[in-house]
Design an enzyme around this catalytic site. Sequence first.
Site, PDB file in Angstrom:
ATOM      1  N   LYS A 306     -83.120 -53.981 -93.742  1.00 25.53           N
ATOM      2  CA  LYS A 306     -82.280 -52.953 -93.106  1.00 25.53           C
ATOM      3  C   LYS A 306     -82.674 -52.983 -91.635  1.00 25.53           C
ATOM      4  O   LYS A 306     -83.846 -52.772 -91.300  1.00 25.53           O
ATOM      5  CB  LYS A 306     -82.580 -51.585 -93.708  1.00 25.53           C
ATOM      6  CG  LYS A 306     -81.936 -50.407 -92.965  1.00 25.53           C
ATOM      7  CD  LYS A 306     -82.242 -49.080 -93.660  1.00 25.53           C
ATOM      8  CE  LYS A 306     -81.647 -47.897 -92.911  1.00 25.53           C
ATOM      9  NZ  LYS A 306     -81.915 -46.613 -93.585  1.00 25.53           N
ATOM     10  N   GLU A 310     -80.068 -46.408 -88.457  1.00 24.27           N
ATOM     11  CA  GLU A 310     -80.808 -45.159 -88.643  1.00 24.27           C
ATOM     12  C   GLU A 310     -82.224 -45.256 -88.072  1.00 24.27           C
ATOM     13  O   GLU A 310     -83.210 -44.886 -88.708  1.00 24.27           O
ATOM     14  CB  GLU A 310     -80.832 -44.775 -90.125  1.00 24.27           C
ATOM     15  CG  GLU A 310     -79.429 -44.612 -90.685  1.00 24.27           C
ATOM     16  CD  GLU A 310     -79.352 -44.139 -92.131  1.00 24.27           C
ATOM     17  OE1 GLU A 310     -80.297 -44.386 -92.884  1.00 24.27           O
ATOM     18  OE2 GLU A 310     -78.323 -43.526 -92.478  1.00 24.27           O
ATOM     19  N   ASP A 389     -71.160 -43.885 -96.864  1.00 29.84           N
ATOM     20  CA  ASP A 389     -72.526 -43.835 -97.393  1.00 29.84           C
ATOM     21  C   ASP A 389     -72.566 -43.183 -98.774  1.00 29.84           C
ATOM     22  O   ASP A 389     -72.943 -42.016 -98.891  1.00 29.84           O
ATOM     23  CB  ASP A 389     -73.400 -43.038 -96.405  1.00 29.84           C
ATOM     24  CG  ASP A 389     -74.879 -43.161 -96.722  1.00 29.84           C
ATOM     25  OD1 ASP A 389     -75.228 -43.966 -97.589  1.00 29.84           O
ATOM     26  OD2 ASP A 389     -75.672 -42.443 -96.085  1.00 29.84           O
ATOM     27  N   GLU A 417     -78.090 -39.510-104.854  1.00 33.56           N
ATOM     28  CA  GLU A 417     -78.335 -38.838-103.572  1.00 33.56           C
ATOM     29  C   GLU A 417     -77.235 -37.830-103.212  1.00 33.56           C
ATOM     30  O   GLU A 417     -77.509 -36.685-102.888  1.00 33.56           O
ATOM     31  CB  GLU A 417     -78.459 -39.887-102.464  1.00 33.56           C
ATOM     32  CG  GLU A 417     -78.611 -39.273-101.088  1.00 33.56           C
ATOM     33  CD  GLU A 417     -78.698 -40.311 -99.979  1.00 33.56           C
ATOM     34  OE1 GLU A 417     -78.722 -41.512-100.268  1.00 33.56           O
ATOM     35  OE2 GLU A 417     -78.742 -39.898 -98.805  1.00 33.56           O
ATOM     36  N   GLU A 535     -66.702 -34.496-108.327  1.00 37.73           N
ATOM     37  CA  GLU A 535     -65.853 -34.658-107.135  1.00 37.73           C
ATOM     38  C   GLU A 535     -65.017 -33.398-106.911  1.00 37.73           C
ATOM     39  O   GLU A 535     -64.860 -32.928-105.785  1.00 37.73           O
ATOM     40  CB  GLU A 535     -64.932 -35.869-107.331  1.00 37.73           C
ATOM     41  CG  GLU A 535     -64.018 -36.105-106.151  1.00 37.73           C
ATOM     42  CD  GLU A 535     -62.905 -37.100-106.454  1.00 37.73           C
ATOM     43  OE1 GLU A 535     -62.668 -37.405-107.636  1.00 37.73           O
ATOM     44  OE2 GLU A 535     -62.258 -37.560-105.496  1.00 37.73           O
TER      45      GLU A 535
HETATM   46  C1  GCV Z   1     -83.187 -45.447 -97.135  1.00 36.75           C
HETATM   47  C2  GCV Z   1     -78.601 -42.942 -96.449  1.00 36.75           C
HETATM   48  C3  GCV Z   1     -79.794 -42.232 -96.991  1.00 36.75           C
HETATM   49  C4  GCV Z   1     -81.093 -42.786 -96.437  1.00 36.75           C
HETATM   50  C5  GCV Z   1     -81.130 -44.282 -96.723  1.00 36.75           C
HETATM   51  C6  GCV Z   1     -79.900 -44.919 -96.112  1.00 36.75           C
HETATM   52  C7  GCV Z   1     -79.816 -46.393 -96.428  1.00 36.75           C
HETATM   53  O1  GCV Z   1     -78.422 -42.641 -95.108  1.00 36.75           O
HETATM   54  O2  GCV Z   1     -79.695 -40.878 -96.723  1.00 36.75           O
HETATM   55  O3  GCV Z   1     -82.157 -42.122 -97.066  1.00 36.75           O
HETATM   56  O4  GCV Z   1     -82.302 -44.849 -96.222  1.00 36.75           O
HETATM   57  O5  GCV Z   1     -78.741 -44.319 -96.622  1.00 36.75           O
HETATM   58  O6  GCV Z   1     -79.061 -46.730 -97.325  1.00 36.75           O
HETATM   59  O7  GCV Z   1     -80.486 -47.166 -95.782  1.00 36.75           O
END
Ligand code: GCV
Length: 841
Positions: A306, A310, A389, A417, A535
């Site tokens: 990654k 972020e 996301d 999540e 949903e």
């Molecule tokens: C591990 C989202 C999640 C993050 C995650 C990110 C990703 O933003 O909230 O916790 O990071 O996705 O998939 O890298």
Amino acid sequence: MIRRFQIAILSILLLASLGVEPVHAEAGEDAWLRYAPLERVERAQYESLPTSVVVLADSVVLKSAQEEVIRGVKGMLDEALLSRKGVEARSIVLGTLTSLRAAAPGLPPPPDTLGTDGFWLLTGKIRGLDCLIVTSDTDRGVLYGVFALLRKVARGEDIALLNEVQQPSAALRWVDQWDNLNGTIERGYAGASIFFEKESVRGDLTRAGEYARLLASIGVNGCSINNVNADPRIIDDKFLPQLARVADVFRSWGIQLAVSVDLGSPQVLRSLNTFDPLDPRVIAWWRTKVDKIYQQIPDFGGFVVKADSEGRSGPSSYGRTPADAANVIARALKAHGGVLFYRAFVYDHHLDWRNPKNDRARAAYDIFHPLDGKFTDNVVVQIKYGPIDFQAREPVSPLFAGMRNVNQGIEFQITQEYTGQQRHLCFLPTMWKEVLDFDLHVNGDHTPVRDLVVGKVFHRPAGAFVGVANVGMNPNWLGHPLALANLYGFGRLAWNPNLSAATIAQEWARLTFGDDSVVVNTVTAMLLASWHTYENYTGPLGAQTLTDILGSHYGPGIESSERNGWGQWHRADNQGIGMDRTAATGTGFVAQYPPAIRDLYESVQTTPDELLLFFHHVPYTYRLHSGKTVIQYIYDSHYEGADQAAEFVRQWQSIKHRLSDHLYTDVLTRIDYQAGHAIVWRDAICNWFLRTSGIPDEKHRVGNHPERIEAEAMQLKGYAVVEVTPWENASGGKGIACAKNSTCTASFHSDRPAGTYDIDVQYFDQNNGESKFRVFVNDLKVDEWVANDHLPATKPGGDSSTRRRVSALALRPEDEIRIEGTPSGDERAPLDYVELHASTK
Ligand code: GCV
């Protein structure tokens, strides 16, 4: 204790003497590999099953396969298979095609190619002896064949005459874990890491081995064990022997170990003053590092990256592209047969929200499409299913159609999540199937996503399914017993994306809970309804999950998406809602799709209702295809969703006597909580849209709660009224919190006719205290509890709001109902409201 034990033994003896077997569905750490005894009738059809098992060669994987057959047959049929060296009559024979041909030269070829992990189940003769053969080109394929065979028995299928070949759709079927070295898990909801503790790999890797077995049983063949927000220390030389220990426990189940790496590693771990991927010193660093890893872990799977996302370091720091970075590391891996998963989740989280042309959804395509053809062939670009996301509803990512000369992988999120964090039932294969079946019409042809991601459409050498699993030390892996269906479903779809969600749900329920068809059908129905239900109460018409995106990603947080750089905007204002992503007037995102899909979404008329607000900004009075206005749909869907969540409770209660007490109570507690939290969601969203749009609910429900008594309207002693922010997350925007360090009281007098009532006490259960509550009717205590759940919240609000139901209370007019709250720590025994409902009992 002893007495309970005696009673249990007596009841078993009694049932046995009556010829009745106690049938109680269970779940737990064995998950779908429980191998529960089959009913006598079903067992009868396997009477002629082989009595011995022969393995044609020595390998750790074949040994697992052999032990698994013995274990499965013992559990389900109560037969002890003998383990033999040579083929004899009625043997189960396990081995690769090569070893099988040596043992049985006359064996016909399989009816189809097997590929690396495919297998062939066959009843046939070896040297004139009847055998049940499980074979493959590889040991791992044999293991998969064994699990498939056992699945057939568990489901009561006929195996007397078998000649079946199965091949997985994708070569790479991986799960990612987002585990940190300190033992926590990012977005993990089931306890601590099974891999790490205290900055090291765990001393005891028993659970990691059991996890590998679970994964193998559904055909998963790789696992990246650490957070994609990677700690560079994971590949420090000192750490490699620890990784090797994990690889050892994975190996016997055919799982390749992988790790996520930070692109800044060369700089952080050694005193290079750069991590520029094209700097020769950095290239050499990666080569040496990878060589060292393979010295210790010869079957290492590869890396996940990654980068530039972020806050992670990335090639953009040096003006390099993701392809530059990926290729350098991939070339180092290629020499050893490893792969590099480079995530397309690259976006700017400081977008200017004032600019209506900005759009986070565009990012992956804008960045990766120009790099088509520029990645080496052991790179897989790992693409989240939707452009944002892991939301409860998104269109599929256009990037699947936009990279013809690169291997692709689809990334799903098993850990919930944005879909209820394993506190809400949400069976995700239903959604994943919609994604996989979606036809992107590349070149005007039939090109469903499932064919694109496995490399079929563009004739790629590899394709991949990746599921972010985040299992933890919780005995049943994901916390909610029914959430395991998501892990199971991921593996099954990665193996065969043509399976239907219904088949998967039913298969899982049967394997997990046994062969009571009432249980299986009830659970299947609950699973299949659950995604749409979720949903319905969390986010309408493709506006995404309207959750607190700046914090927990759990409860409602409608405005948290707006006026910040994260780009999860829904643009709701007092006139309308939705993101204009059209080419004509919006951000132009729709133009990233192939023409047929672009045209579908460009026009507001042809965009399907469920994605309307993802693609278009419309007034609240806009009429959907159903004829409903958008605003009325928002109200109705949230009420329907909450009603359906309540229905789950009734469905589960209806099978109470068929379940073990433990399973029944565990799931009931969760779905009862979910039903309450669905009301919190419903009210927050409906009230917010009512206030914002000013348009009332045609059915007069929103804002009208005649059965509700607000805590702030009660007679308070010691309690003080508190404002809750955002306001929509508490009824009336307010709650009460105990201002003393001793017990506070809130009371009111019933104004209902005499009758039997259920009292719902809506309170806030924070994770920074364990307040005590007691409920009295006049002077009689009718309930008490401790608010000791671990909801993701330190203050009263939509994450902490929960309810306690006190059932079937006889009330007379003017009876006093009094709640006593005793605070603890920073949790001030906070209350929101009480509802009185005529009792259903
Ligand atoms: C591990 C989202 C999640 C993050 C995650 C990110 C990703 O933003 O909230 O916790 O990071 O996705 O998939 O890298």
